[in-house]
Design a protein around this motif. Structure first.
Motif, short mmCIF file in Angstrom:
data_model
loop_
_atom_site.label_atom_id
_atom_site.label_comp_id
_atom_site.label_asym_id
_atom_site.label_seq_id
_atom_site.Cartn_x
_atom_site.Cartn_y
_atom_site.Cartn_z
N SER A 136 -46.20 -5.65 22.51
CA SER A 136 -45.56 -4.69 23.39
C SER A 136 -46.16 -3.31 23.14
O SER A 136 -46.50 -2.98 21.99
CB SER A 136 -44.05 -4.62 23.14
N ALA A 137 -46.28 -2.50 24.19
CA ALA A 137 -46.78 -1.14 24.04
C ALA A 137 -46.23 -0.27 25.14
O ALA A 137 -45.87 -0.75 26.23
CB ALA A 137 -48.31 -1.11 24.03
N LEU A 138 -46.16 1.03 24.87
CA LEU A 138 -45.77 1.99 25.88
C LEU A 138 -46.89 2.11 26.91
O LEU A 138 -48.04 2.37 26.56
CB LEU A 138 -45.51 3.34 25.23
N ASN A 139 -46.54 1.88 28.16
CA ASN A 139 -47.54 1.85 29.23
C ASN A 139 -47.85 3.28 29.67
O ASN A 139 -47.22 3.83 30.58
CB ASN A 139 -47.03 1.02 30.41
N THR A 140 -48.83 3.90 29.02
CA THR A 140 -49.15 5.29 29.32
C THR A 140 -49.72 5.45 30.73
O THR A 140 -49.53 6.48 31.37
CB THR A 140 -50.15 5.83 28.29
N ALA A 141 -50.43 4.44 31.21
CA ALA A 141 -50.97 4.50 32.57
C ALA A 141 -49.83 4.54 33.58
O ALA A 141 -49.86 5.28 34.58
CB ALA A 141 -51.88 3.30 32.83
N TRP A 142 -48.80 3.76 33.34
CA TRP A 142 -47.62 3.73 34.22
C TRP A 142 -46.89 5.07 34.19
O TRP A 142 -46.49 5.61 35.21
CB TRP A 142 -46.72 2.61 33.74
N SER A 168 -57.25 2.60 26.77
CA SER A 168 -56.50 1.40 27.16
C SER A 168 -55.17 1.79 27.79
O SER A 168 -54.69 2.92 27.66
CB SER A 168 -56.24 0.51 25.95
N TRP A 169 -54.55 0.81 28.47
CA TRP A 169 -53.28 1.06 29.15
C TRP A 169 -52.17 1.44 28.18
O TRP A 169 -51.24 2.17 28.53
CB TRP A 169 -52.87 -0.17 29.94
N GLY A 170 -52.22 0.92 26.96
CA GLY A 170 -51.19 1.22 25.97
C GLY A 170 -51.81 1.49 24.62
O GLY A 170 -52.50 0.61 24.07
N VAL A 171 -51.60 2.67 24.08
CA VAL A 171 -52.23 3.04 22.80
C VAL A 171 -51.20 3.49 21.77
O VAL A 171 -51.56 3.87 20.67
CB VAL A 171 -53.28 4.15 23.01
N SER A 172 -49.91 3.44 22.12
CA SER A 172 -48.87 3.86 21.19
C SER A 172 -47.69 2.91 21.27
O SER A 172 -47.54 2.14 22.22
CB SER A 172 -48.42 5.29 21.50
N ASN A 173 -46.82 2.99 20.25
CA ASN A 173 -45.64 2.12 20.17
C ASN A 173 -46.03 0.66 20.34
O ASN A 173 -45.39 -0.09 21.09
CB ASN A 173 -44.60 2.52 21.22
N ASP A 225 -47.20 3.63 7.80
CA ASP A 225 -47.88 4.90 7.60
C ASP A 225 -47.61 5.84 8.77
O ASP A 225 -48.41 6.70 9.10
CB ASP A 225 -49.39 4.70 7.43
N ASN A 226 -46.43 5.63 9.40
CA ASN A 226 -46.01 6.44 10.55
C ASN A 226 -47.00 6.34 11.70
O ASN A 226 -47.17 7.29 12.47
CB ASN A 226 -45.82 7.90 10.13
N ASN A 227 -47.65 5.21 11.85
CA ASN A 227 -48.61 5.04 12.94
C ASN A 227 -48.38 3.67 13.57
O ASN A 227 -48.60 2.65 12.93
CB ASN A 227 -50.05 5.14 12.41
#
Length: 531
Positions: A130-136, A107-112, A77-79
């Motif tokens: 696995s997730a994209l580390n947005t905090a990083w 959270s540290w990772g909320v996408s991908n 669903d493109n999410n």
């Protein structure tokens, strides 16, 4: 030249059942499984890879008699901000569990969020992802290697008391260290000392209780490789000094035709069998037709892995476009623990490929030399995993004789050859006008069906066979014309497909199958239960 078997989405729609056909024996009937699509097959005996679940990177675990499936929601669903789950008892009817994991927005990772892998320990279910580390990223930590910016992905761990979820990111004390959902729990630092892009985490608990984690170092210097670490018993903390590279792109089939393009060894999964460690992995781009599964074997969980010379062990056939992009697998036991099956994804649109994928399942076997063999990819009816039905394959219980050459015992070794290169190794060759193979069971069993897998090579495949079950004979049990046919002068055979007869319950201890001409067969399955 590639041969296309086209439908609206570029995949092959196959026949899978008809109503019972009258036999010459009064009151005895059989179904030759020719003529009805989709739900026409008997779900108490068979399953079929019809793409019931759209998703990618499947993880399947077995809990009692139930199979739980978790997958990346790529293009569902493109999410990609959460993980969905499903459960089934027959690999065909999948009950949606909905969203089983969705991280809090801080959270540290909320996408991908990709490639969930679930494992149970002491009543707790651990989901690695696995997730994209947005905090990083927010901290401005960007690494430039070979003049390219690498987005950093880390590995998350979420837990639940139930395989149905909900899973929540770990919080609190683990092994003397405090974890919070705002900080990635597993950041792998390579020789640069900086945590770079790590994806596709796979946990493994060895017989001695030691815990390992395998993952792909993604996109480093235009290539991905498989690495491993040992974890503390808390299932989270990385043991210092254990980071090891296990395999990298090295075999010809793993390299893209465009030598300037990226190459991959990704999607690892670890299985231990007879004291050896089998590390499966995928190569080529997941959007590509040639995305496939290979295996490397070692005597140790973190060293000495050697790739199988027969790789890939699961791949699409470029001459028969009935399936495409078979890869990123996990392996799970049958309900009774006696068999193994591989879950993997393939493309929904065989011709276009791309990111829109569906989940499939095929049996895993090991030959006498310890080679892992996948009995697929398949799109035709297959016998349910052992323990998922009251019926089972009783052929391995039988003594087997043949009017042809020696070696007919391989017809009950569990291995269905699904690649042309396997034919001479895993098939029983026959010659002459007719060859009869007789299965004599140790006692009378109630029999329900017979499956005959002929050669994966069209030149040695059969148009039909004769099958006798006790006192009843099916004179010409056909192979579906769309499993075996001529495309002009080009012979096409759908791999891992069988001629199937399902019949009135019959109490007997004898089954014979007669082949005609110079042909070969890889397996005969006799579906029955104790009388």
């Amino acid at each position: 030249m590639k041969r296309f078997l086209a439908t609206a989405v570029g995949t092959l729609v196959l026949l899978s059942g008809i109503g019972l056909s009258a036999c010459s024996d009064a009151g005895w009937q059989y179904n030759d499984y020719i003529g009805v699509e989709n739900d026409g097959f008997d779900k108490t005996l068979f399953y079929r890879n019809d793409g019931q679940v759209y998703g990618a990177d499947p993880s399947v675990i077995t809990v009692g008699d139930t199979y739980y499936l978790y997958a990346t929601n790529a293009d569902y669903d493109n999410n990609n901000g959460y993980i969905r789950g499903w459960k089934s008892k027959n690999l065909t009817d999948w009950e949606p569990l909905g969203v089983v994991f969705e991280p809090a927005r801080d959270s540290w990772g909320v996408s991908n969020i990709w490639a969930p892998e679930v494992i149970e320990k002491d009543g707790t279910y651990y989901m690695y992802y696995s997730a994209l580390n947005t905090a990083w990223q927010a901290a401005g930590s960007v690494v430039d290697e070979d003049n390219g910016t690498i987005a950093q992905y880390a590995i998350g761990v979420a837990v639940s008391s139930s395989p149905e979820g909900p899973f929540e990111n770990i919080e609190g004390e683990y092994g003397g260290k405090t974890y919070t959902h705002t900080q990635a729990p597993i950041e792998i630092k390579f020789e640069s000392g900086v945590a770079l892009k790590t994806i596709d985490a796979c946990p493994f608990i060895d017989d001695d209780g030691r815990v390992y984690l395998y993952f792909s170092r993604d996109g480093y210097r235009n290539s991905s490789s498989i690495w491993g670490v040992e974890l503390e018993s808390d299932m989270v903390t990385v043991k210092e000094g254990t980071l090891t590279q296990l395999i990298s792109v090295s075999q010809d089939w793993e390299r893209p035709a465009d030598t300037s393009a990226k190459s991959w060894n990704e999607g690892p999964f670890m299985l231990k069998h007879d004291g050896k460690y089998y590390l499966t992995y995928s190569a080529n781009a997941y959007t590509d037709f040639n995305y496939a599964v290979g295996v490397a074997v070692s005597n140790s969980p973190l060293s000495g892995f050697v790739k199988n010379e027969n790789n890939p062990i699961l791949e699409a056939d470029p001459d028969i476009m009935y399936v495409s992009g078979t890869g990123h697998c996990s392996i799970f036991p049958s309900a009774d623990g006696t068999q193994l099956h591989m879950a993997y994804h393939s493309h929904v649109d065989v011709e276009a490929g791309g990111g829109y994928r569906k989940i499939a399942f095929d049996r895993v076997e090991f030959d006498g030399d310890g080679n892992m063999v996948v009995c697929g990819p398949s799109v035709t009816p297959q016998l349910l995993p052992s323990g998922s039905s009251e019926w089972q394959n009783v052929a391995p219980l039988a003594s087997i004789s043949s009017t042809g050459a020696e070696g007919a015992q391989m017809l009950a070794d569990g291995i269905v050859s699904a690649q042309y290169a396997q034919a001479s190794r895993y098939e029983y060759a026959m010659s002459g006008d007719r060859t009869t193979v007789t299965f004599t069971l140790p006692a009378q069993y109630v029999l329900k069906a017979v499956m005959v897998y002929d050669s994966v090579d069209y030149a040695y495949s059969s148009e039909y066979v004769e099958v006798t079950i006790g006192d009843h004979t099916i004179r010409e049990l056909p192979f579906d014309a769309r499993y075996r046919y001529l495309d002009g002068d080009f012979g096409v055979k759908i791999p891992a497909s069988a001629a199937i007869a399902e019949f009135t319950d019959t109490l007997t201890d004898t089954v014979t199958v007669t082949f005609f001409g110079d042909v070969a067969a890889s397996e005969i399955v006799i579906v029955g239960k104790e009388g």
